[in-house]
Design a protein around this motif. Sequence first.
Motif, PDB file in Angstrom:
ATOM      1  N   LEU A  53      -8.803 -58.529  82.101  1.00 21.76           N
ATOM      2  CA  LEU A  53      -9.340 -57.171  82.175  1.00 21.76           C
ATOM      3  C   LEU A  53      -8.872 -56.458  83.439  1.00 21.76           C
ATOM      4  N   GLU A  54      -8.819 -57.160  84.580  1.00 22.12           N
ATOM      5  CA  GLU A  54      -8.327 -56.553  85.813  1.00 22.12           C
ATOM      6  C   GLU A  54      -6.859 -56.185  85.684  1.00 22.12           C
ATOM      7  N   GLY A  55      -6.083 -57.035  85.044  1.00 21.25           N
ATOM      8  CA  GLY A  55      -4.675 -56.700  84.826  1.00 21.25           C
ATOM      9  C   GLY A  55      -4.511 -55.467  83.966  1.00 21.25           C
ATOM     10  N   MET A  56      -5.361 -55.317  82.943  1.00 24.47           N
ATOM     11  CA  MET A  56      -5.313 -54.118  82.108  1.00 24.47           C
ATOM     12  C   MET A  56      -5.631 -52.865  82.913  1.00 24.47           C
TER      13      MET A  56
ATOM     14  N   THR B  80      -3.833 -47.807  85.516  1.00 27.31           N
ATOM     15  CA  THR B  80      -3.731 -46.953  86.706  1.00 27.31           C
ATOM     16  C   THR B  80      -2.281 -46.601  87.006  1.00 27.31           C
ATOM     17  N   GLU B  81      -1.415 -47.583  86.928  1.00 19.90           N
ATOM     18  CA  GLU B  81       0.008 -47.317  87.189  1.00 19.90           C
ATOM     19  C   GLU B  81       0.587 -46.370  86.155  1.00 19.90           C
TER      20      GLU B  81
ATOM     21  N   THR C 142       3.110 -38.096  87.773  1.00 16.98           N
ATOM     22  CA  THR C 142       4.332 -37.839  88.537  1.00 16.98           C
ATOM     23  C   THR C 142       5.390 -37.188  87.669  1.00 16.98           C
ATOM     24  N   ASN C 143       5.543 -37.679  86.451  1.00 16.82           N
ATOM     25  CA  ASN C 143       6.536 -37.091  85.546  1.00 16.82           C
ATOM     26  C   ASN C 143       6.181 -35.650  85.216  1.00 16.82           C
ATOM     27  N   THR C 144       4.894 -35.367  85.064  1.00  7.93           N
ATOM     28  CA  THR C 144       4.469 -33.997  84.778  1.00  7.93           C
ATOM     29  C   THR C 144       4.793 -33.069  85.939  1.00  7.93           C
TER      30      THR C 144
END
Length: 769
Positions: free
Chosen positions: A626-629, A634-635, A642-644
């Motif tokens: 769950l923490e990895g998800m 978030t990334e 950033t792309n926007t």
Amino acid sequence: MYGLLLQSAIEIIRAKYGQETWEHIKTALHLDLNSFSAFQQYGETLFVRITKILSETQNEPIGDLMNIFGLEFVSYISNYGYDRVLRILGHNMRDFLNGLDNLHEYMRYTYPRMRPPSFYVEKETAHGLTLHYRSRRRGFVHYVIGQITEVGRRFYDTHVEIDIISEREEFDVTHVVFELKFENTAYVKQATSDKDSTELDLAIDCHIFFDLFPFHMVISESLEIISAGESLTQLFPNIVGELIRDIFNLVRPIITLNWSQIVLHSNNVFEFSTIEPLRKQLNESDLQINDARQQNDSEMLLTMTAQRNIQEEYLRLRGQMLYVHEWKSIIYLATPVLENLDVMFNTGLFINDLSMHDSSRDLVLAGTQQSAELKLALDQERQKSKALEDSMKKLDAEMKKTDLLLYQMIPKKIADRLRSGEKAASLCETFESCTILFSDVVGFTSICAVLTPMEVVSILNEMYTKFDKCLETHNCYKVETIGDAYMLVSGLPERARNHAAEIIDMAFDMLDAIITVLNPTTGEKLKIRIGCHSGPVVAGIAGIKMPRYCLFGDTVTTANKLEQHSKALHIHATDATYKLLDRKLYDVQERPKMPINGAISITTYFILNKKDRSGKVSTRPFNAVLEGMKKLETEEAKKKQTNTLKSGINQNAAPSSSGPVTTTFIENGVIQGPPSIVAPPPLKENGVNEESISAPVRDNNLSTIPIQISVPTKNISDDDLTTRLIQNTLIKSSIKSEEPIRTSEIMSDQQDSNKSFNRQSRSRACVLL
């Protein structure tokens, strides 16, 4: 102990207390047998252990249970025809009790290894008698009381009351004295007939008497053998003058071998066995016969296992003890126990050694002639019994499989009620409070799109198998599975107070189990979402074909909606479930209110973790996933933002590489868009360009005049995206803050330009004039 007694106890338990009680006793004793063979021997203590467990289960005294077993045993043996044996033991209850010790002698051929108890009667009166009971088994006192009471009622129409006068242990023998109270009319009649009888004085020579009984012994008060029969003297030449206890062991009755005890037990059969084995001196003819027999025995070893009874080498005598008043001695009138010719070979006896007035010779010869047929019949009976026992074992195994399959489809409590004959409609029941869980696999449709049907079935089977194993440690019932949906309930059909905690703990175990299941195509771990709700439901059997135990009510619908609004690896619970939990043991996250059934909204929670009693959060395997998800989400959010921003900067950027030039026109007091682009001035030392903003001023009679305003801008490198983002923000904020000042400057310059233009126009007119 033979299985006849054990099987009778099993039948009584099943009939009186039910099959479930017997199954509980089997489990406690680790018994695999469902029945006992009547002619097979089992452990001596098994009967008492069964009674003890039954006593603990039913909360009844052991003595009362043994009494019941004794009463019912008399009825049970009627199935084997032994009731006829009990009927012929005597004319009345007094005769039955006097011959009770000999009852087991009549059954020794059917049960050769029986260890019978011993009985003898004393102190007879018109209102009863005293009965002595001795046995090498302990714990069967009340069992005997029940048997004697039932025999008197069933066969002799006599009510017998039995009291225990004394009970003591003598080495390995239990000695109990009973007082039996009943109408002893036979004793009164015998006493009357003894007074009226006339005695006949018929004398007989002792030698004639001794010839009639070749195996007799005359015993003095000191138990010395005064005289012995001719056949007995041939076997023991020096027997006269020896003590009987130095040559023989008393097998029955179970008493101390002394003068007084022998006189008291004159109605009992006495059985003696030699202390030392008898070995015959073989001559040449006997050796040839034995060699032939040994050869035949070696051939028989190829087909069956040879069994040799160790008692065949010992001489066994059975007979009656009588006190002879004239001799002041006891005479033992005995005959040898010869079951077949092999016993005679081993003991050195011959046919002419046996008396002619009884049936000893006929029994030995007839038994030898029929032994082959009897042995064959016995072997066939044993084979049939073994085949029947094997069939019963297979039947029991299949019944267990059937029960297991039925209990997997329907709760055991409901299935047993259906078996008892209740209709399905009567099984519907309302449960005021229970907790329901729904779960499904996140993205299961997209996963199935790239898998074969067999791979989908394999994944579901692996997932449900692990979930079912988790059920073994929780008080939950699996209602059904539809596709990837898994439905559980706690609090029914067996009501429980902590049903909410059971479901939440089960949900945590399911989350730990699901991360061990992988997608065969991508190798990613599967994820489920869970929804829980507590409330009332109606449960019952629906349908006749493929019956299922179903739940009905709004609680089921609400739990399903919570599962649909849950997240991957999250437990979504309503406020109703949360209130039933111990809030000190669970970490929760409150969620926005969720609409249920239209306008009704409820508060929901995510159950995050469980704490121990000390308040420490226990880390579970699914927490790492769950923490990895969360980190990945978030990334991805940062990357998307950033792309926007990057696409917005590119749209605002000018075609010139050195910076854009914006020209603004003021028309009728309104700032307009730039009609053209003016090249910027060169860079200054601080790296800031003066960006010219042209503001054309339009008068009513004049053409548009562009006005340029210089705005400082920073050169931004395309390699540093973050720097460009910050500078772009600074530029926008600077432009916004300076816009009112620049507008006022533009208006002021416009007024000055108009004044100068007007003055120049008037000068030219003067010159022309």
